[in-house]
Design an enzyme around this catalytic site. Structure first.
Site, PDB file in Angstrom:
ATOM      1  CB  CYS A 317      -1.049   0.007   1.135  1.00 22.74           C
ATOM      2  SG  CYS A 317      -2.379   0.992   0.820  1.00 22.74           S
ATOM      3  CG  HIS A 401      -4.190  -3.962   2.940  1.00 28.41           C
ATOM      4  ND1 HIS A 401      -3.461  -3.392   3.989  1.00 28.41           N
ATOM      5  CD2 HIS A 401      -4.674  -2.619   2.181  1.00 28.41           C
ATOM      6  CE1 HIS A 401      -3.448  -2.085   4.145  1.00 28.41           C
ATOM      7  NE2 HIS A 401      -4.141  -1.678   2.961  1.00 28.41           N
ATOM      8  CD  GLU A 403      -3.199  -6.529   5.423  1.00 31.45           C
ATOM      9  OE1 GLU A 403      -3.792  -5.801   5.756  1.00 31.45           O
ATOM     10  OE2 GLU A 403      -2.601  -6.793   4.250  1.00 31.45           O
TER      11      GLU A 403
END
Length: 429
Positions: A317, A401, A403
Site C-alpha cells: 500500500c 492488502h 493480509e
C-alpha cells in the site's frame, strides 16, 4: 422550522333537538388552544420525550450539500475526507486501520453494528479514522465474541458516527465528483455556513499523516495467526528470517502473517534511519501500509532509496507508493480511491485473478517508472497499477492488502513470495 405545540382541551356538551316526531341528541364541543413554550431544539417543554431518536447531526460537504442524520459515538465537530468502503463485513478492522487517518468512512453495506465489537479483531492500538457514516445502526448485537456495542466502543474512543443518512446518494456523489472534504457536527450552535467554510478551507493533500500513526520506539512482534483462524497449513516453517518492518501505519495482521511464515520481526518507527536498519543486518525489510499522500513524507522516500538494492524489500500500500517514488516514478491522487474487500486484481505473472482488500487514495503512475521495473499486478476495475517488481534490486510490492483483515485470502501467497525472495538472497550470499 420549529412548530409550536398546541394543547387541545375538548369538552362535549349534550344538546337535545326535535327532528320530526323523535327527539335527537347531538354533541357540540369547544376547543381551547394554548401555545406551550419551546426548548432550544424546538421540542415542547412539559411533553414527554419522543420514544425515538431525532436527527441531531449534520454532515456538510464542500460541494454545498448538507445531510441531516442521527449521531452515535462521540459528539462535537470533526473535519475529514469522505470515502466509501464496499466491504460487507469487518467494520471493526476498518475502524482500527491506521490508513484511514483523516477520513470519514462511509459504509455502503447498509446494516452495521449487528456483531458488536471484540478486542481480537483490532488492527492497531486505537481508532485513527475521523468518523463513521452508515445507513442503519443495529439496535441489537448477536455474536458469540461480542464484548461491547459499536456505539459504546466509538464513544469510549472519541470517534463520531452518524446513521439514518442516505449513504447510496452520498456514494453516487463521491463516485461522480470524487472524494470530498466534509465536516461532521452535533453542535447546534454552529451554523451551516460556518461548517461549509471549514470544509472548504481544510485539505488532506500534502499532509504528513504517517507521523501521527507510527510507533515511537522499536519493538519486537512475535504473535502468529491464531490456529483457530489459520487458513494456510504451509505457513509455519522452521526457517526464521529477521524482517525489519517500517511502521507507516502497519496493521497487526500483516505482522501476524509474516510471523506465521517463520519471520522474526522488529517493528521500527517511520523516521528510523536506513543506516540503523542496515546495522541490524536484516534478511529483509517491509515497508507497510499507511495513510495519506506519499509526497508529503519525503523523509520516508529517502529511507527507502537508501535501503533498496541492499536487502530484499516488500512494500504494501503506502510502502508500494514509496517504492514507486524511490525508483524515480510518480504518484497521483485518484478520483475516489479504492476502499473495500472485493476488488479484482490480475497477476500478470501467472494470469491468476485475485479478489483483494484495498484501501488507498493514491496510485503509482506506471508510465513514469524507469526501465527494469515490472508491473506485476493490475486492478481490473480501472487498470491502475497494483503491483511492482524489480528483480535486480530484490524488491516486490503490492498496492493492496495481502493480509486482508477484513477481506479474502487470495493474496496471502505474497508473504510466501517475500520469504522465497529472502531465501534466494541468503543462498546467493
Amino acid at each position: 422550522m420549529a412548530t409550536k405545540s398546541m394543547d387541545y382541551a375538548v369538552r362535549i356538551q349534550p344538546l337535545t333537538t326535535q327532528l320530526g316526531s323523535k327527539p335527537a341528541k347531538v354533541g357540540a364541543f369547544t376547543v381551547r388552544c394554548s401555545a406551550l413554550p419551546l426548548s432550544t431544539d424546538g421540542a415542547a417543554v412539559g411533553f414527554l420525550e419522543r420514544p425515538w431518536k431525532v436527527a441531531d447531526a449534520r454532515l456538510v460537504l464542500e460541494d454545498g450539500s448538507i445531510w441531516r442524520a442521527k449521531s452515535f459515538g462521540a459528539s462535537g465537530t470533526q473535519v475529514g475526507e469522505v470515502v466509501f468502503n464496499t466491504s460487507l463485513t469487518g467494520y471493526q478492522e476498518i475502524l482500527t486501520d491506521p490508513s484511514y487517518a483523516g477520513q470519514f468512512v462511509l459504509m455502503t453495506n447498509p446494516h452495521i453494528g449487528n456483531t458488536g465489537v471484540n478486542f481480537d479483531d483490532e488492527e492497531s492500538r486505537q481508532c485513527f479514522l475521523a468518523g463513521l457514516v452508515i445507513r442503519s445502526l443495529s439496535i441489537s448485537t448477536s455474536n458469540w465474541r461480542c464484548t461491547k456495542k459499536l456505539e459504546d466502543y466509538l464513544a469510549e474512543r472519541n470517534i463520531m458516527g452518524i446513521y439514518d443518512v442516505d449513504t447510496r446518494a452520498i456514494t453516487r456523489r463521491l463516485r461522480q465528483d470524487g472524494s470530498l472534504i466534509g465536516v461532521l457536527s452535533t453542535e447546534q450552535t454552529r451554523t451551516d455556513e460556518e461548517l461549509m467554510e471549514m470544509s472548504r478551507t481544510w485539505d488532506i493533500v500534502g499532509v504528513d499523516l504517517i507521523s501521527g500513526v507510527s510507533c515511537k520506539v522499536p519493538y519486537e512482534w512475535v504473535d502468529k495467526s491464531d490456529s483457530e483462524w489459520e487458513f494456510n497449513s504451509k505457513t509455519r516453517g522452521e526457517t526464521s528470517f529477521h524482517v525489519i518492518a517500517y511502521d507507516f501505519g502497519i496493521k497487526h495482521n500483516i505482522l501476524r502473517r509474516l510471523a506465521s511464515y517463520g519471520c522474526k520481526i522488529t517493528v521500527v518507527p517511520s523516521t528510523w534511519s536506513a543506516s540503523e536498519t542496515l546495522k541490524m543486518k536484516p534478511d529483509g525489510v517491509l515497508f507497510s501500509n499507511g495513510p495519506g499522500d506519499p509526497s508529503a513524507v519525503p523523509y520516508a522516500v529517502e529511507t527507502v532509496k537508501d535501503i533498496i538494492g541492499k536487502v530484499p524489500v516488500f512494500g504494501i500500500c503506502m510502502g508500494h507508493q514509496l517504492l514507486g517514488q524511490a525508483l524515480g516514478g510518480k504518484t497521483f491522487k485518484m478520483k475516489f480511491g479504492h476502499h473495500g474487500g472485493n476488488h479484482p486484481v490480475r497477476n500478470l505473472q501467472n494470469g491468476r485473478v485475485e479478489i483483494s482488500a484495498q484501501n488507498h487514495n493514491y496510485a503509482v503512475d506506471p508510465a513514469s517508472l524507469p526501465k527494469g521495473v515490472e508491473v506485476t499486478h493490475v486492478n481490473l476495475n480501472d487498470g491502475s497499477c497494483a503491483g511492482l517488481a524489480f528483480p535486480q534490486l530484490k524488491l516486490m510490492s503490492l498496492q493492496y492488502h495481502p493480509e486482508a483483515s477484513p477481506g479474502p485470502h487470495d493474496s496471502d501467497i505474497a508473504f510466501a513470495e517475500f520469504v522465497q525472495l529472502m531465501s534466494r538472497e541468503n543462498q546467493n550470499a
